[in-house]
Design an enzyme around this catalytic site. Structure first.
Site, PDB file in Angstrom:
ATOM      1  N   ASN A 168       0.836  -1.200   0.000  1.00  0.00           N
ATOM      2  CA  ASN A 168       0.000   0.000   0.000  1.00  0.00           C
ATOM      3  C   ASN A 168       0.871   1.251   0.000  1.00  0.00           C
ATOM      4  O   ASN A 168       1.952   1.283   0.608  1.00  0.00           O
ATOM      5  CB  ASN A 168      -1.013   0.007   1.151  1.00  0.00           C
ATOM      6  CG  ASN A 168      -0.429  -0.222   2.522  1.00  0.00           C
ATOM      7  OD1 ASN A 168       0.587  -0.896   2.663  1.00  0.00           O
ATOM      8  ND2 ASN A 168      -1.064   0.320   3.535  1.00  0.00           N
ATOM      9  N   GLU A 181       0.405   5.291   0.654  1.00  0.00           N
ATOM     10  CA  GLU A 181      -0.499   6.326   1.142  1.00  0.00           C
ATOM     11  C   GLU A 181      -0.023   7.712   0.704  1.00  0.00           C
ATOM     12  O   GLU A 181       1.147   7.906   0.382  1.00  0.00           O
ATOM     13  CB  GLU A 181      -0.593   6.242   2.671  1.00  0.00           C
ATOM     14  CG  GLU A 181      -1.172   4.909   3.127  1.00  0.00           C
ATOM     15  CD  GLU A 181      -1.385   4.799   4.623  1.00  0.00           C
ATOM     16  OE1 GLU A 181      -0.852   5.638   5.382  1.00  0.00           O
ATOM     17  OE2 GLU A 181      -2.097   3.857   5.025  1.00  0.00           O
ATOM     18  N   CYS A 223      -4.189   0.733  -2.431  1.00  0.00           N
ATOM     19  CA  CYS A 223      -4.025  -0.518  -1.689  1.00  0.00           C
ATOM     20  C   CYS A 223      -3.003  -1.433  -2.361  1.00  0.00           C
ATOM     21  O   CYS A 223      -2.795  -1.380  -3.581  1.00  0.00           O
ATOM     22  CB  CYS A 223      -5.343  -1.276  -1.609  1.00  0.00           C
ATOM     23  SG  CYS A 223      -6.627  -0.419  -0.702  1.00  0.00           S
ATOM     24  N   GLU A 252      -3.217  -4.578  -3.053  1.00  0.00           N
ATOM     25  CA  GLU A 252      -3.782  -5.480  -4.064  1.00  0.00           C
ATOM     26  C   GLU A 252      -3.848  -4.804  -5.428  1.00  0.00           C
ATOM     27  O   GLU A 252      -3.545  -5.406  -6.464  1.00  0.00           O
ATOM     28  CB  GLU A 252      -5.208  -5.891  -3.675  1.00  0.00           C
ATOM     29  CG  GLU A 252      -5.310  -6.663  -2.388  1.00  0.00           C
ATOM     30  CD  GLU A 252      -5.546  -5.781  -1.177  1.00  0.00           C
ATOM     31  OE1 GLU A 252      -4.914  -4.712  -1.069  1.00  0.00           O
ATOM     32  OE2 GLU A 252      -6.353  -6.178  -0.324  1.00  0.00           O
ATOM     33  N   CYS A 282     -10.459  -4.341   0.451  1.00  0.00           N
ATOM     34  CA  CYS A 282     -11.530  -3.337   0.454  1.00  0.00           C
ATOM     35  C   CYS A 282     -12.418  -3.531  -0.785  1.00  0.00           C
ATOM     36  O   CYS A 282     -12.075  -4.267  -1.717  1.00  0.00           O
ATOM     37  CB  CYS A 282     -10.945  -1.930   0.491  1.00  0.00           C
ATOM     38  SG  CYS A 282     -10.346  -1.352  -1.102  1.00  0.00           S
ATOM     39  N   CYS A 285     -10.817  -2.801  -4.273  1.00  0.00           N
ATOM     40  CA  CYS A 285      -9.910  -3.867  -4.749  1.00  0.00           C
ATOM     41  C   CYS A 285     -10.697  -5.073  -5.222  1.00  0.00           C
ATOM     42  O   CYS A 285     -10.339  -5.709  -6.217  1.00  0.00           O
ATOM     43  CB  CYS A 285      -8.937  -4.260  -3.646  1.00  0.00           C
ATOM     44  SG  CYS A 285      -7.720  -2.964  -3.322  1.00  0.00           S
TER      45      CYS A 285
HETATM   46  N1  THU Z   1      -5.243  -1.390   2.608  1.00  0.00           N
HETATM   47  C1  THU Z   1      -4.686  -2.231   1.680  1.00  0.00           C
HETATM   48  O1  THU Z   1      -3.616  -1.954   1.145  1.00  0.00           O
HETATM   49  N2  THU Z   1      -5.337  -3.369   1.393  1.00  0.00           N
HETATM   50  C2  THU Z   1      -6.456  -3.811   2.026  1.00  0.00           C
HETATM   51  O2  THU Z   1      -6.927  -4.906   1.728  1.00  0.00           O
HETATM   52  C3  THU Z   1      -7.095  -2.980   3.046  1.00  0.00           C
HETATM   53  C4  THU Z   1      -6.529  -1.623   3.226  1.00  0.00           C
HETATM   54  C5  THU Z   1      -4.492  -0.192   2.996  1.00  0.00           C
HETATM   55  C6  THU Z   1      -5.060   1.123   2.594  1.00  0.00           C
HETATM   56  C7  THU Z   1      -4.449   2.034   3.648  1.00  0.00           C
HETATM   57  O3  THU Z   1      -3.139   2.383   3.252  1.00  0.00           O
HETATM   58  C8  THU Z   1      -4.348   1.177   4.876  1.00  0.00           C
HETATM   59  O4  THU Z   1      -4.424  -0.172   4.406  1.00  0.00           O
HETATM   60  C9  THU Z   1      -5.444   1.398   5.912  1.00  0.00           C
HETATM   61  O5  THU Z   1      -6.689   1.390   5.327  1.00  0.00           O
END
Ligand code: THU
Length: 133
Positions: free
Chosen positions: A42, A44, A53, A55, A84, A87
């Site tokens: 991920n 941010e 994310c 995925e 989420c 994704c």
């Molecule tokens: N996130 C992912 O990378 N994958 C998931 O399946 C759930 C959420 C990340 C997004 C964000 O950077 C952090 O997790 C918290 O939501």
């Protein structure tokens, strides 16, 4: 490829997470029918909504390298979290009904088919059956 091997690759990819705001690190590894594996973590943004994310990073890396067929995807986070909604949708759009391995950091995992994670999905079959174009 063994499931645990794919999970281990996702576990390593998680180390490259850029998650200074949530501190929730996620790693993903998608296995293509070509045999290649693409990883994601991920990423941010200070503008929180731009966050991507793990995925989707893995999937988009694979697609942009010309991959078209996918076997499975492993996702690793501290609690073994589920993908989420965004994704789930993008995976559904570009993969078949692949198994999704959800693993914690100790490689305890569960397998969930994408169709279980995203029942009654929207997809392009609905776009091309409409006259509203
Ligand atoms: N996130 C992912 O990378 N994958 C998931 O399946 C759930 C959420 C990340 C997004 C964000 O950077 C952090 O997790 C918290 O939501």
């Amino acid at each position: 490829m063994e499931t645990k091997e794919l999970i281990n690759i996702a576990l390593k990819a998680r180390e490259n997470a850029h998650a200074p705001y949530s501190n929730f690190k996620v790693g993903a590894a998608i296995l293509c029918s070509s045999g290649k594996v693409y990883t994601g973590s991920n990423v941010e943004s200070s503008s929180y909504g731009l966050t991507i994310c793990a995925e989707r990073v893995a999937l988009v890396k694979a697609l942009s390298e010309g991959e078209t067929d996918f076997e499975s995807i492993a996702v690793v986070s501290t609690p073994g979290a589920s993908p989420c909604g965004a994704c789930r949708q993008l995976l559904w759009d570009y993969t078949k009904d692949i198994p999704v391995y959800l693993s914690d950091l100790k490689m305890n995992f569960v397998e969930r088919k994408l169709s279980v994670l995203l029942p009654y999905p929207f997809d392009n079959s609905q776009l091309i059956s409409t006259n509203e174009r």
